[in-house]
Design a protein around this motif. Structure first.
Motif: not given
Length: 204
Positions: A52-63, A144-146
């Motif tokens: 299985a796979v897990g992903l932590l989405p991260y936006d370095p711009v909006t932190d 992740l801005s929107n």
């Protein structure tokens, strides 16, 4: 690491004990001992979940990070609620799929996200005392801005709330014990340790 190999196990019986949404296999087996010789015959059941796979989405711009909230049958006895905040995740159920492709597919299905860069966090057995699940854990760069909203495949019974969380808030939740599933704990602790270096690479 132990010197034992797969050949140091003898299997006398291997049968399907249950077939449903998942599968359970029943074994009668024995293995070699540290002190020499063979141990007694054991009866063991194995929950067959696979990779299985897990992903932590991260936006370095909006932190910010994104987590998905959904009902989990394994948490029905949880006093607060059996709805958990978790990583984007999915099972690798096709032989030609690689973990990175599955992570990107699940990010789109569960949160409407396009993932660009990806960092491998770890690979590990989730609970080898009773399950064969082998987990591939990633952090993925995304916008992740929107982001946020309601997702999931109706044909798979999914009802998912994708939530954007500022990094500082996520760390406060982590420290307060409000994150209580292993994959999220590992991923968020990794981000805490690697965030600055990650932002330097992804914002360069």
């Amino acid at each position: 690491m132990a010197d034992f190999k797969r050949s140091d196990i003898e299997i006398d019986e291997d049968r399907a004990a249950w077939r449903g949404f998942f599968q359970v296999r029943a074994y009668r087996l024995r293995h070699r001992l540290y002190k020499g010789g063979w141990g007694r015959w054991l009866s063991r059941e194995l929950f067959m979940r696979g990779p299985a796979v897990g992903l932590l989405p991260y936006d370095p711009v909006t932190d910010c990070i994104l987590q998905v909230e959904q009902f989990r049958v394994g948490a029905m006895s949880r006093a607060a609620s059996p709805w958990l905040l978790e990583l984007v995740a999915g099972i690798i159920d096709k032989p030609d799929e690689n973990p990175e492709d599955v992570a990107r597919r699940e990010a789109l299905e569960e949160a409407g996200l396009d993932i660009t860069d990806m960092e491998s966090i770890a690979e590990y057995y989730s609970s080898p005392g009773g399950s064969d699940e082998y987990f591939y854990l990633f952090c993925g760069r995304t916008d992740l801005s929107n982001a946020g909203g309601f997702y999931g495949l109706a044909e798979e019974g999914e009802d998912i709330h994708a939530k954007v969380i500022p990094f500082a808030e996520a760390m406060a939740m982590l420290d307060a014990g409000q994150i209580d599933n292993a994959h999220s704990l590992i991923a968020l602790q990794w981000l805490r340790l690697n965030r600055e270096a990650l932002r330097q690479r992804w914002l360069a």
